[in-house]
Design a protein around this motif. Sequence first.
Motif, PDB file in Angstrom:
ATOM      1  N   HIS A  85      -6.772 -11.996  -5.363  1.00  0.00           N
ATOM      2  CA  HIS A  85      -8.222 -11.856  -5.375  1.00  0.00           C
ATOM      3  C   HIS A  85      -8.850 -12.377  -4.087  1.00  0.00           C
ATOM      4  O   HIS A  85      -9.807 -11.781  -3.561  1.00  0.00           O
ATOM      5  CB  HIS A  85      -8.812 -12.596  -6.581  1.00  0.00           C
ATOM      6  CG  HIS A  85      -8.480 -11.949  -7.893  1.00  0.00           C
ATOM      7  ND1 HIS A  85      -7.932 -12.634  -8.953  1.00  0.00           N
ATOM      8  CD2 HIS A  85      -8.605 -10.658  -8.314  1.00  0.00           C
ATOM      9  CE1 HIS A  85      -7.750 -11.812  -9.968  1.00  0.00           C
ATOM     10  NE2 HIS A  85      -8.147 -10.612  -9.611  1.00  0.00           N
ATOM     11  N   ALA A 115      -9.874 -16.056 -12.182  1.00  0.00           N
ATOM     12  CA  ALA A 115     -10.187 -15.548 -10.849  1.00  0.00           C
ATOM     13  C   ALA A 115     -11.284 -16.384 -10.190  1.00  0.00           C
ATOM     14  O   ALA A 115     -11.203 -16.720  -9.004  1.00  0.00           O
ATOM     15  CB  ALA A 115     -10.619 -14.087 -10.935  1.00  0.00           C
ATOM     16  N   GLU A 171      -8.695  -3.726 -11.069  1.00  0.00           N
ATOM     17  CA  GLU A 171      -7.478  -4.503 -10.846  1.00  0.00           C
ATOM     18  C   GLU A 171      -6.223  -3.731 -11.230  1.00  0.00           C
ATOM     19  O   GLU A 171      -5.201  -3.808 -10.559  1.00  0.00           O
ATOM     20  CB  GLU A 171      -7.542  -5.816 -11.634  1.00  0.00           C
ATOM     21  CG  GLU A 171      -6.402  -6.752 -11.310  1.00  0.00           C
ATOM     22  CD  GLU A 171      -6.510  -8.061 -12.051  1.00  0.00           C
ATOM     23  OE1 GLU A 171      -6.520  -9.122 -11.408  1.00  0.00           O
ATOM     24  OE2 GLU A 171      -6.596  -8.035 -13.294  1.00  0.00           O
TER      25      GLU A 171
END
Length: 568
Positions: free
Chosen positions: A9, A37, A136
Amino acid sequence: MVRPARPRHVEVIDHLVERGRLPAIVFVFSRRGCDDAVRTCLEHGVALADPTAQRRVREIAAQHLAGTDAADRRALRYDEWVDGLVAGVAAHHAGMVPPFKEAVEDCFAAGLLGVVFATETLALGVNMPARSVVVEQLSRFRGDGFALLTPGEYTQLTGRAGRRGIDDVGHAYTLWNPYTSFHEAAHLVASGDFELESSFRPTFNMAVNLIATCRDRAQAVGLLERSFAQFRANGRVPEWADELDDAKAELARARRRLRQLGGSKQENRTAAAARRRVETCERRANALTGRIGLAEGGLARSFDAITALLEELGCVRGWSLTDSGEQLRSVFHDTDLLVVLALRSGLLDGRRPAEMAGLVSCLSYEHRSRTDPPPPRFPSTAVAEAAREIESLGVDLNVREERVGLVQTRLPEAAFFECAYAWATGAALEDILGTGERPAPRRHGRRPARSYGRGAPSEGSGDGAARGGLGLGSELTPGDFVRQIRNLADLLSQVAKVAQRRETRRSATAAMRAVDRGVVAVATRIAGAGPAGAGAADESAAVRPSRSTLTLTPATTSRGTPAHEGDS
């Protein structure tokens, strides 16, 4: 040869910053993944907001949490959440309380956040366009395994890229992963196959309202047959018939595999997986059978079966409604008929407000976790018996529904009773969910803080509540708890409206007001309407739940062990 790896990320944020493609929404298909995240960004020193933006996000956060006390904010980990906002990153998912989600939406819309990590719920009904969208992965867990996104789902997610009047072009990214080929990704992006399915079906409430408003059965059936569900079903019978043949073949193979492993009584993990496979195949075959039946006049047949069952249970007499049928007209819930049967049986009469909240939660709560909930506890043997009687009503209704070929109403579930009862008696949010201080995000000293500035641009079930909560509370996120309490308050307001006995209406109203407090009341205010507006406020005078010591004793419903005798 260097093997490819999924970008982290922080690396994705670096890329977006370098190309001037913030703000961005990163879709992560789990609550836990979204929260992790944000935590990773903080650990790596990500800083996407300038001092002016930092001051504004603090103000917005404080405004949205106005009305909550220090204990509630501590239970919600308010300070940790604000740390993310100040850094310009945030999570957005159903496990968060509504004030948190609303604040994130406002901050993002104002250009104060650089990145939001969100589950797919943000793509449905929330107006948060971004310059870039990052998906993602192109597959998601659907209960019995991972499956590729549909073209409609992919378009819904990536459609957030590009802000009208601001961006000439939007950017959509898909991160590499070893489980999805480039060919699958390209096919998904290029596909124009967008099919809209209907989940419409007649309900008990719908049936009594059709009887009340239509002159006869023919008019009611005519309305049903003009529904989108019937329209979509009519042209797909051949396709569904082929799918049903495949589903039956797969079910036969799954059952054969289970027999080879020793049958359904084996307790090892392989046999458990085989049992789950059989259950999955059975659900698919039953669903396809139901679709085909719907296309062949199933809506009319379902309506006839419902009206026959309602007549059997004394809610309908010919083409008119009894008193119970009139009650059913005003109960809008997936356990609508069970609510009326519980009221008619007197199981909600003579209850204190907290007991009322707990018993009605048996009808409002649906346990969706793959793990079994802890055994429920009740304040007395009498209340435990009432919970068992409510469940017995559900079991009896399921038997009747199965006999006439109707989809079965979900059974009552007492797992949330303890939380509802405690909240109605004034227990603190942190006591119900459990407190546990999470260590501050670890800062990686080997890399400098990323100060991009404002101008440079887990269902998983999340981390869950901290350990030590009350009963099921320790397994709930704050957002799940608030949502369940709001659902409970809504159903209590309906009970307060339709109950025939004045004392029952007053107790339901008092219970509704007792649970609509603190962070729940803040969430209700944000939603725009409180449950107290449901039409029963006149019954609340002189009935107020007292803040009492929570005394609950172990007892379960009829599927478990009996309650202890002599509970008080």
